[in-house]
Scaffold this motif. Sequence first.
Motif, PDB file in Angstrom:
ATOM      1  N   ALA A 156      -3.640  42.063 -23.220  1.00  0.00           N
ATOM      2  CA  ALA A 156      -3.842  42.231 -24.666  1.00  0.00           C
ATOM      3  C   ALA A 156      -4.682  41.072 -25.264  1.00  0.00           C
ATOM      4  O   ALA A 156      -5.551  41.453 -26.246  1.00  0.00           O
ATOM      5  CB  ALA A 156      -2.616  42.672 -25.360  1.00  0.00           C
ATOM      6  N   ARG A 186       4.278  38.236 -14.217  1.00  0.00           N
ATOM      7  CA  ARG A 186       5.386  37.567 -14.950  1.00  0.00           C
ATOM      8  C   ARG A 186       6.371  37.071 -13.684  1.00  0.00           C
ATOM      9  O   ARG A 186       6.656  37.800 -12.934  1.00  0.00           O
ATOM     10  CB  ARG A 186       5.873  38.627 -15.737  1.00  0.00           C
ATOM     11  N   GLU A 188       9.321  37.491 -13.044  1.00  0.00           N
ATOM     12  CA  GLU A 188      10.452  38.189 -13.581  1.00  0.00           C
ATOM     13  C   GLU A 188      11.620  37.576 -12.908  1.00  0.00           C
ATOM     14  O   GLU A 188      11.641  37.028 -11.634  1.00  0.00           O
ATOM     15  CB  GLU A 188      10.447  39.690 -13.057  1.00  0.00           C
ATOM     16  N   THR A 198       7.435  43.931 -10.559  1.00  0.00           N
ATOM     17  CA  THR A 198       6.850  43.067  -9.578  1.00  0.00           C
ATOM     18  C   THR A 198       6.453  41.694 -10.473  1.00  0.00           C
ATOM     19  O   THR A 198       6.359  41.774 -11.569  1.00  0.00           O
ATOM     20  CB  THR A 198       5.782  43.667  -9.026  1.00  0.00           C
ATOM     21  N   GLN A 203      -2.152  45.950 -15.131  1.00  0.00           N
ATOM     22  CA  GLN A 203      -1.841  46.790 -16.569  1.00  0.00           C
ATOM     23  C   GLN A 203      -3.239  47.566 -17.096  1.00  0.00           C
ATOM     24  O   GLN A 203      -4.415  47.049 -16.814  1.00  0.00           O
ATOM     25  CB  GLN A 203      -1.495  45.791 -17.620  1.00  0.00           C
ATOM     26  N   GLU A 205      -4.739  48.697 -20.708  1.00  0.00           N
ATOM     27  CA  GLU A 205      -4.132  48.496 -21.907  1.00  0.00           C
ATOM     28  C   GLU A 205      -5.356  48.672 -22.969  1.00  0.00           C
ATOM     29  O   GLU A 205      -6.516  48.312 -22.700  1.00  0.00           O
ATOM     30  CB  GLU A 205      -3.661  47.139 -22.277  1.00  0.00           C
ATOM     31  N   LEU A 271       7.523  53.798 -18.566  1.00  0.00           N
ATOM     32  CA  LEU A 271       6.106  53.858 -17.864  1.00  0.00           C
ATOM     33  C   LEU A 271       5.160  53.178 -18.781  1.00  0.00           C
ATOM     34  O   LEU A 271       4.039  52.356 -18.065  1.00  0.00           O
ATOM     35  CB  LEU A 271       6.020  55.286 -17.542  1.00  0.00           C
ATOM     36  N   GLU A 272       5.213  53.447 -19.948  1.00  0.00           N
ATOM     37  CA  GLU A 272       4.139  53.084 -20.782  1.00  0.00           C
ATOM     38  C   GLU A 272       4.692  52.634 -22.221  1.00  0.00           C
ATOM     39  O   GLU A 272       5.846  53.258 -22.687  1.00  0.00           O
ATOM     40  CB  GLU A 272       3.094  54.070 -20.922  1.00  0.00           C
ATOM     41  N   ARG A 277       1.151  47.072 -33.555  1.00  0.00           N
ATOM     42  CA  ARG A 277       1.507  45.653 -33.698  1.00  0.00           C
ATOM     43  C   ARG A 277       1.037  45.063 -34.973  1.00  0.00           C
ATOM     44  O   ARG A 277       0.755  43.869 -34.984  1.00  0.00           O
ATOM     45  CB  ARG A 277       0.562  45.074 -32.494  1.00  0.00           C
ATOM     46  N   GLU A 310      -1.419  49.697 -30.084  1.00  0.00           N
ATOM     47  CA  GLU A 310      -1.660  49.328 -28.522  1.00  0.00           C
ATOM     48  C   GLU A 310      -1.156  50.427 -27.783  1.00  0.00           C
ATOM     49  O   GLU A 310       0.131  50.956 -27.941  1.00  0.00           O
ATOM     50  CB  GLU A 310      -1.017  47.946 -28.246  1.00  0.00           C
ATOM     51  N   VAL A 313       0.154  50.573 -20.245  1.00  0.00           N
ATOM     52  CA  VAL A 313       0.755  51.121 -19.047  1.00  0.00           C
ATOM     53  C   VAL A 313       0.399  50.387 -17.792  1.00  0.00           C
ATOM     54  O   VAL A 313      -0.604  49.665 -17.796  1.00  0.00           O
ATOM     55  CB  VAL A 313       0.073  52.540 -19.090  1.00  0.00           C
TER      56      VAL A 313
HETATM   57  N1  GAP Z   1       0.599  44.265 -24.187  1.00  0.00           N
HETATM   58  C1  GAP Z   1       1.887  44.947 -24.181  1.00  0.00           C
HETATM   59  C2  GAP Z   1       2.882  44.794 -22.986  1.00  0.00           C
HETATM   60  O1  GAP Z   1       2.354  43.991 -22.047  1.00  0.00           O
HETATM   61  P1  GAP Z   1       5.020  45.800 -21.615  1.00  0.00           P
HETATM   62  O2  GAP Z   1       5.790  47.021 -22.277  1.00  0.00           O
HETATM   63  O3  GAP Z   1       5.644  44.265 -21.625  1.00  0.00           O
HETATM   64  O4  GAP Z   1       3.849  45.685 -22.873  1.00  0.00           O
HETATM   65  C3  GAP Z   1       3.320  47.237 -20.442  1.00  0.00           C
HETATM   66  O5  GAP Z   1       4.071  46.108 -20.593  1.00  0.00           O
HETATM   67  C4  GAP Z   1       3.438  48.090 -19.211  1.00  0.00           C
HETATM   68  O6  GAP Z   1       3.132  47.085 -18.132  1.00  0.00           O
HETATM   69  C5  GAP Z   1       5.198  48.485 -19.033  1.00  0.00           C
HETATM   70  O7  GAP Z   1       4.989  49.692 -19.708  1.00  0.00           O
HETATM   71  C6  GAP Z   1       4.886  48.788 -17.379  1.00  0.00           C
HETATM   72  O8  GAP Z   1       4.530  49.912 -16.938  1.00  0.00           O
HETATM   73  C7  GAP Z   1       4.047  47.651 -17.138  1.00  0.00           C
HETATM   74  N2  GAP Z   1       4.871  46.406 -16.595  1.00  0.00           N
HETATM   75  C8  GAP Z   1       5.277  45.456 -17.208  1.00  0.00           C
HETATM   76  N3  GAP Z   1       5.999  44.329 -16.682  1.00  0.00           N
HETATM   77  C9  GAP Z   1       5.830  44.895 -15.088  1.00  0.00           C
HETATM   78  C10 GAP Z   1       6.245  44.330 -14.053  1.00  0.00           C
HETATM   79  N4  GAP Z   1       6.988  43.182 -13.694  1.00  0.00           N
HETATM   80  N5  GAP Z   1       6.031  45.033 -12.977  1.00  0.00           N
HETATM   81  C11 GAP Z   1       5.259  46.316 -13.125  1.00  0.00           C
HETATM   82  N6  GAP Z   1       4.874  46.554 -14.128  1.00  0.00           N
HETATM   83  C12 GAP Z   1       5.094  46.114 -15.241  1.00  0.00           C
END
Ligand code: GAP
Length: 444
Positions: A156, A186, A188, A198, A203, A205, A271-272, A277, A310, A313
């Motif tokens: 984004a 990320r 995580e 993961t 993404q 977006e 999922l999305e 914002r 925004e 997904v």
């Molecule tokens: N720009 C807004 C944003 O990033 P988010 O809800 O953190 O929002 C959007 O991420 C989408 O990205 C999530 O709905 C998910 O589908 C995907 N996503 C986020 N973190 C993820 C991860 N660690 N692994 C896979 N997909 C991920």
Amino acid sequence: MAEHDLMEKLVSLSKRRGFVFQSSEIYGGTGSVWDYGPLGVELKRNVKERWWSRMVHQRDDVEGLDAAILMHPRVWEASGHVEGFTDPLVECKTCKKRFRQDQLPMQACGRKPSKHPGEVDECELGEPRLFNLMFKTFMGPVEGDAATIFLRPETAQGSYVNFLNVQTASRQKVPFGIAQIGKAFRNEITPGNFIFRTREFEQAEMQFFVEPGSDDEWFEYWREERMAWHQSLGIRPERLRFHEHGPDELAHYAKKAVDIEYEFSFGWKELEGIHNRTDFDLARHEEYSGKRLEYIDTGVGKRFRPFVIETAVGVDRTVLVLLADAYHEEEVEGDTRVVLRLHPAVAPIKAAVFPLTKKDGQPEFARKLADELRAASIPSFYDEAGSIGRRYRRQDEAGTPFGITVDGQTAEDSSVTIRDRDTLEQVRVDAGKVRSWLLDRIHG
Ligand code: GAP
């Protein structure tokens, strides 16, 4: 199907058939990073192409962008990620495993699993500390604070910092959007569930810039539009729902947010995300860069900082939804048939072409037909190995919607049979019409 059953089956099918492999498997794997094999890369590309087509090509108010993964470090200060993109981390002194404090009830100590579901009774947990999820690296040959940059955790920000570049170059008027598909990273703490969460992912977006005051209306528009897109991929509608964020769930930048959730075997999950914002991001980038990020409408003499709706997904998560939703096991003539009921538009291979026997020129006819379909950009697979039943089964597992068989009658009237993967019904079609027959069903 039980939670672990389905995920384990999907991991195993994905490896067997070449959808998804563990990254660096021969070295024991990299934690929560996955590689897409020959079928997976096609499935993922099809998802991205469907998204781009609907979000960019079929509209005149959304422009595409492909911003770099590496951005100026100030971007992440302005966006709030340096300060606030954190999870509370606790470490167990016994097993040394790390947990997200807010997810503790779902986890168990690695050394001695809890005997009491819902509790972590064997862990001796340390004090929680905030852990930033952004991956850090260095730009240039010198390592140090001044050279620290981040792998982007979302696409984004690339759209916000390019807002005026895109608007002036494309001569768009507000309302208009900027769409991007790209990698995000990320670190995580608790990734898992295969490709659900993961550390490296993609993404898709879109940031839609609107005049303040019209934001609520556009938010409603985009939530319906995005749900319609998911349904257009053939995902079962009863497994999709909206989840509106309560005040305690809202991200720091959001006025309003709704998730589109899917009912996985491990529960309803995001999922999305669709967010209002406001002008948070543009205002922060103005403040940190010292550059004005306003829209000027000379025609009506207006200037304002737009609000942003925004839609975000995960591409990998969509692939997981498609696999989970499509996976079926059924009894056919005393055998278990594993079938991926993927929508023809996203299926990696659209048609498999088989000669019934290796006699009477059937292989030559079938090969030529497969070549013609490929030349028309219909991904097709030729197979003459094993019984026709086994060949059908292999394609059922790959999600191939149509099986075309050249048989004894083909030599007489140039017709072939086409078998539908889901209904198992067969129809006879003139070989010269197979191409248009398939295109109708793939794009229809
Ligand atoms: N720009 C807004 C944003 O990033 P988010 O809800 O953190 O929002 C959007 O991420 C989408 O990205 C999530 O709905 C998910 O589908 C995907 N996503 C986020 N973190 C993820 C991860 N660690 N692994 C896979 N997909 C991920």
